[in-house]
Scaffold this motif. Structure first.
Motif, mmCIF file in Angstrom:
data_model
loop_
_atom_site.group_PDB
_atom_site.id
_atom_site.type_symbol
_atom_site.label_atom_id
_atom_site.label_comp_id
_atom_site.label_asym_id
_atom_site.label_seq_id
_atom_site.Cartn_x
_atom_site.Cartn_y
_atom_site.Cartn_z
ATOM 1 N N LEU A 19 7.881 -3.368 -15.989
ATOM 2 C CA LEU A 19 7.126 -3.742 -17.182
ATOM 3 C C LEU A 19 5.649 -3.558 -16.888
ATOM 4 N N GLU A 20 4.883 -3.332 -17.923
ATOM 5 C CA GLU A 20 3.429 -3.318 -17.788
ATOM 6 C C GLU A 20 2.861 -4.227 -18.862
ATOM 7 N N ILE A 21 1.938 -5.079 -18.462
ATOM 8 C CA ILE A 21 1.315 -5.980 -19.424
ATOM 9 C C ILE A 21 -0.197 -5.930 -19.247
ATOM 10 N N LYS A 22 -0.899 -6.284 -20.286
ATOM 11 C CA LYS A 22 -2.348 -6.378 -20.233
ATOM 12 C C LYS A 22 -2.717 -7.851 -20.194
ATOM 13 N N LEU A 23 -3.548 -8.215 -19.249
ATOM 14 C CA LEU A 23 -3.991 -9.601 -19.128
ATOM 15 C C LEU A 23 -5.327 -9.781 -19.822
ATOM 16 N N GLU A 24 -5.429 -10.817 -20.632
ATOM 17 C CA GLU A 24 -6.705 -11.159 -21.260
ATOM 18 C C GLU A 24 -7.589 -11.917 -20.281
ATOM 19 N N SER A 25 -6.949 -12.653 -19.376
ATOM 20 C CA SER A 25 -7.670 -13.398 -18.339
ATOM 21 C C SER A 25 -6.716 -13.551 -17.152
ATOM 22 N N PRO A 26 -7.250 -13.829 -15.954
ATOM 23 C CA PRO A 26 -6.366 -13.994 -14.799
ATOM 24 C C PRO A 26 -5.328 -15.094 -15.028
ATOM 25 N N LYS A 27 -4.112 -14.854 -14.540
ATOM 26 C CA LYS A 27 -3.018 -15.824 -14.617
ATOM 27 C C LYS A 27 -2.311 -15.844 -13.280
ATOM 28 N N THR A 28 -1.523 -16.891 -13.051
ATOM 29 C CA THR A 28 -0.719 -16.927 -11.832
ATOM 30 C C THR A 28 0.555 -16.096 -12.037
ATOM 31 N N VAL A 29 1.161 -15.730 -10.926
ATOM 32 C CA VAL A 29 2.425 -14.992 -10.975
ATOM 33 C C VAL A 29 3.450 -15.793 -11.779
ATOM 34 N N ASP A 30 3.573 -17.092 -11.486
ATOM 35 C CA ASP A 30 4.555 -17.919 -12.201
ATOM 36 C C ASP A 30 4.301 -17.936 -13.702
ATOM 37 N N GLU A 31 3.048 -18.036 -14.130
ATOM 38 C CA GLU A 31 2.745 -18.051 -15.568
ATOM 39 C C GLU A 31 3.208 -16.756 -16.230
ATOM 40 N N ILE A 32 2.937 -15.644 -15.587
ATOM 41 C CA ILE A 32 3.323 -14.343 -16.146
ATOM 42 C C ILE A 32 4.839 -14.217 -16.213
ATOM 43 N N LEU A 33 5.516 -14.542 -15.118
ATOM 44 C CA LEU A 33 6.961 -14.340 -15.065
ATOM 45 C C LEU A 33 7.721 -15.311 -15.952
ATOM 46 N N ARG A 34 7.192 -16.504 -16.168
ATOM 47 C CA ARG A 34 7.839 -17.441 -17.111
ATOM 48 C C ARG A 34 7.855 -16.866 -18.531
ATOM 49 N N GLU A 35 6.822 -16.108 -18.876
ATOM 50 C CA GLU A 35 6.757 -15.506 -20.206
ATOM 51 C C GLU A 35 7.719 -14.327 -20.353
ATOM 52 N N LEU A 36 8.028 -13.653 -19.257
ATOM 53 C CA LEU A 36 8.816 -12.423 -19.306
ATOM 54 C C LEU A 36 10.294 -12.589 -18.971
ATOM 55 N N ILE A 37 10.613 -13.591 -18.155
ATOM 56 C CA ILE A 37 11.985 -13.736 -17.645
ATOM 57 C C ILE A 37 12.587 -15.054 -18.125
#
Length: 76
Positions: A19-37
């Motif tokens: 997957l490729e996503i664009k970040l509006e601001s820095p996030k943690t790995v857990d924050e990103i993966l909770r949204e995707l998985i």
């Protein structure tokens, strides 16, 4: 863009291996993966790499980074 490579059950749950996503601001790995998985937090043990280096879920991800994550399986 942040490139995310998913392995094993994570790829199955997210219905994608990459997957490729664009970040509006820095996030943690857990924050990103909770949204995707779906059910991400049910996996207590996972192996995470950011740009090829071992990382933890609280590591901050920025634009241009690459995340690779896989669940730890046990059994025998």
């Amino acid at each position: 863009m942040v490139k995310i490579r998913l392995m094993g059950a994570f790829a199955h749950l997210a219905k994608a291996r990459e997957l490729e996503i664009k970040l509006e601001s820095p996030k943690t790995v857990d924050e990103i993966l909770r949204e995707l998985i779906p059910r991400y937090d049910e996996f207590h043990d996972k192996i995470i790499f950011i740009n090829g280096k071992p990382a933890k879920g609280d590591a901050v991800v920025e634009e241009g980074d690459e995340i690779k994550v896989m669940p730890v399986l046990s059994g025998g």
